[in-house]
Design a protein around this motif. Structure first.
Motif, PDB file in Angstrom:
ATOM      1  N   SER A 133       0.813  -0.746  -0.198  1.00  0.00           N
ATOM      2  CA  SER A 133       0.071   0.402  -0.369  1.00  0.00           C
ATOM      3  C   SER A 133       0.735   1.374  -0.028  1.00  0.00           C
ATOM      4  O   SER A 133       2.052   1.023  -0.076  1.00  0.00           O
ATOM      5  N   ASN A 134       0.006   2.368   0.203  1.00  0.00           N
ATOM      6  CA  ASN A 134       0.706   3.523  -0.343  1.00  0.00           C
ATOM      7  C   ASN A 134       0.366   4.499   0.186  1.00  0.00           C
ATOM      8  O   ASN A 134      -0.121   5.656  -0.081  1.00  0.00           O
ATOM      9  N   ALA A 135      -0.147   4.467   1.645  1.00  0.00           N
ATOM     10  CA  ALA A 135      -1.055   5.636   2.330  1.00  0.00           C
ATOM     11  C   ALA A 135       0.011   7.024   2.608  1.00  0.00           C
ATOM     12  O   ALA A 135       1.139   7.195   2.591  1.00  0.00           O
ATOM     13  N   HIS A 136      -0.508   8.215   2.841  1.00  0.00           N
ATOM     14  CA  HIS A 136      -0.114   8.907   2.896  1.00  0.00           C
ATOM     15  C   HIS A 136      -1.397  11.055   3.141  1.00  0.00           C
ATOM     16  O   HIS A 136      -2.209  10.149   2.748  1.00  0.00           O
ATOM     17  N   PRO A 137      -1.397  10.832   3.964  1.00  0.00           N
ATOM     18  CA  PRO A 137      -1.894  12.221   4.216  1.00  0.00           C
ATOM     19  C   PRO A 137      -1.868  13.358   2.969  1.00  0.00           C
ATOM     20  O   PRO A 137      -3.431  13.529   3.700  1.00  0.00           O
ATOM     21  N   ASP A 139      -3.205   4.423  22.149  1.00  0.00           N
ATOM     22  CA  ASP A 139      -3.960   4.786  20.335  1.00  0.00           C
ATOM     23  C   ASP A 139      -3.430   6.733  20.459  1.00  0.00           C
ATOM     24  O   ASP A 139      -3.505   6.687  19.306  1.00  0.00           O
ATOM     25  N   GLY A 140      -3.817   7.251  21.424  1.00  0.00           N
ATOM     26  CA  GLY A 140      -3.907   8.504  21.190  1.00  0.00           C
ATOM     27  C   GLY A 140      -2.948   9.326  21.448  1.00  0.00           C
ATOM     28  O   GLY A 140      -2.633   9.614  21.043  1.00  0.00           O
ATOM     29  N   MET A 141      -1.682   8.900  21.551  1.00  0.00           N
ATOM     30  CA  MET A 141       0.095   8.939  21.683  1.00  0.00           C
ATOM     31  C   MET A 141       0.354   8.878  20.515  1.00  0.00           C
ATOM     32  O   MET A 141       0.971   9.787  20.021  1.00  0.00           O
ATOM     33  N   LEU A 142       0.083   7.978  19.661  1.00  0.00           N
ATOM     34  CA  LEU A 142       0.476   7.751  18.428  1.00  0.00           C
ATOM     35  C   LEU A 142      -0.886   7.989  17.753  1.00  0.00           C
ATOM     36  O   LEU A 142       0.262   9.122  16.475  1.00  0.00           O
ATOM     37  N   LEU A 173       1.925  10.954  15.509  1.00  0.00           N
ATOM     38  CA  LEU A 173       1.704  10.832  14.258  1.00  0.00           C
ATOM     39  C   LEU A 173       1.543  12.920  13.168  1.00  0.00           C
ATOM     40  O   LEU A 173       1.880  13.208  12.462  1.00  0.00           O
ATOM     41  N   LEU A 174       0.600  13.332  13.591  1.00  0.00           N
ATOM     42  CA  LEU A 174       0.823  14.095  14.022  1.00  0.00           C
ATOM     43  C   LEU A 174       1.663  14.928  14.000  1.00  0.00           C
ATOM     44  O   LEU A 174       2.381  15.987  13.155  1.00  0.00           O
ATOM     45  N   ALA A 175       2.685  15.270  14.481  1.00  0.00           N
ATOM     46  CA  ALA A 175       3.899  15.572  15.289  1.00  0.00           C
ATOM     47  C   ALA A 175       4.634  15.081  13.822  1.00  0.00           C
ATOM     48  O   ALA A 175       5.797  16.368  13.068  1.00  0.00           O
ATOM     49  N   ARG A 176       4.730  14.086  13.622  1.00  0.00           N
ATOM     50  CA  ARG A 176       5.498  13.406  12.223  1.00  0.00           C
ATOM     51  C   ARG A 176       5.073  13.862  10.964  1.00  0.00           C
ATOM     52  O   ARG A 176       6.172  14.470  10.433  1.00  0.00           O
ATOM     53  N   GLU A 228       3.564  16.790  10.423  1.00  0.00           N
ATOM     54  CA  GLU A 228       4.233  18.234  10.305  1.00  0.00           C
ATOM     55  C   GLU A 228       5.630  18.152   9.932  1.00  0.00           C
ATOM     56  O   GLU A 228       6.315  19.212   9.770  1.00  0.00           O
ATOM     57  N   ASP A 229       6.648  17.402  10.456  1.00  0.00           N
ATOM     58  CA  ASP A 229       7.695  17.797   9.893  1.00  0.00           C
ATOM     59  C   ASP A 229       7.743  17.452   8.639  1.00  0.00           C
ATOM     60  O   ASP A 229       8.894  17.766   7.662  1.00  0.00           O
ATOM     61  N   VAL A 230       7.242  16.075   8.294  1.00  0.00           N
ATOM     62  CA  VAL A 230       6.995  15.627   7.127  1.00  0.00           C
ATOM     63  C   VAL A 230       6.339  15.575   5.567  1.00  0.00           C
ATOM     64  O   VAL A 230       6.454  15.425   4.573  1.00  0.00           O
ATOM     65  N   ALA A 231       5.857  16.258   6.154  1.00  0.00           N
ATOM     66  CA  ALA A 231       4.229  16.201   5.135  1.00  0.00           C
ATOM     67  C   ALA A 231       4.008  17.640   5.199  1.00  0.00           C
ATOM     68  O   ALA A 231       3.169  18.064   3.839  1.00  0.00           O
ATOM     69  N   ARG A 232       4.245  18.467   6.318  1.00  0.00           N
ATOM     70  CA  ARG A 232       3.729  20.031   6.297  1.00  0.00           C
ATOM     71  C   ARG A 232       5.201  21.143   5.118  1.00  0.00           C
ATOM     72  O   ARG A 232       5.727  20.578   5.510  1.00  0.00           O
ATOM     73  N   PRO A 233       4.686  21.847   4.108  1.00  0.00           N
ATOM     74  CA  PRO A 233       5.670  22.558   3.762  1.00  0.00           C
ATOM     75  C   PRO A 233       6.247  22.788   4.798  1.00  0.00           C
ATOM     76  O   PRO A 233       6.177  23.751   5.787  1.00  0.00           O
TER      77      PRO A 233
END
Length: 201
Positions: free
Chosen positions: A33-37, A101-104, A108-111, A113-118
């Motif tokens: 699979s190739n999931a991406h936000p 799950d909440g920790m994850l 993930l949202l922090a991650r 912010e680093d790699v998906a947001r310009p």
């Protein structure tokens, strides 16, 4: 059984760790699979409108998502060993799963912010607030060491997968220095065969 797989998804890992604990690991086929936000994968969406992994296929063709549903399905298939059937133990296990799950979710949202947001529109305060959810969750676990001690259920497995993901994606976070009791628990728990296992296509 089949699962849409990503090697770095902590939620896919949670499902596979659960399957390993239940003796079902060899019965699940891994599908690419190739999931991406942002760049959403139409191949996933055709089975799961959320376009997320894990997406799971039962032997009779039913499609299940998300990890909570998949793990409960696996537990039922194996006779209900990781989720108590009733009483306070059930609610403790499920609440602990929600904490993991909440920790994850926050990590993930922090991650992202680093790699998906310009870079020009990143929000450091948002990232810090997400990671603070991880910190307060770890402090909660530190304050109640009996909550995890000796526990091998879906709650403990979820927390274990959350800590695995912190080590994978935030190696500079240094969470162990601030959260000794939880670090000590994890050092033992991560030696389980299910937690040591790796999966690849």
């Amino acid at each position: 059984m089949k699962i849409l797989f990503s090697p770095f998804s902590p939620y896919v890992r949670k499902c596979l760790v659960t399957a390993h604990e239940l003796g079902l690991e060899g019965q699940i086929q891994l599908l690419p699979s190739n999931a991406h936000p942002v760049q959403r994968d139409p191949a996933i969406i055709s089975h799961n409108p959320l376009g997320k992994v894990p997406t799971f296929f039962t032997d009779d063709g039913q499609v299940l998502y998300d990890s909570r549903v998949i793990c409960e399905y696996l537990d039922v298939q194996a006779g209900g060993r990781l989720i108590p059937a009733s009483g306070a133990a059930r609610w403790t296990t499920l609440t602990l799963q929600s904490l993991g799950d909440g920790m994850l979710d926050a990590a993930l949202l922090a991650r992202y912010e680093d790699v998906a947001r310009p870079e020009a529109i990143r929000w450091p305060e948002w990232r810090a607030a997400q990671l603070d959810k991880v910190e307060t969750s770890l402090a909660h676990l530190d304050a109640q060491p009996a909550l995890l001690a000796g526990r091998v259920d879906l709650g403990a497995l979820t927390v274990g997968c959350a800590l695995w993901y912190l080590d994978l994606r935030f190696p500079d976070l240094g969470w162990r220095e601030r959260h000794g009791p939880t670090a000590a628990w994890y050092e033992g728990f991560r030696q389980r065969a299910s937690m040591q296992a790796t999966w690849a296509l």
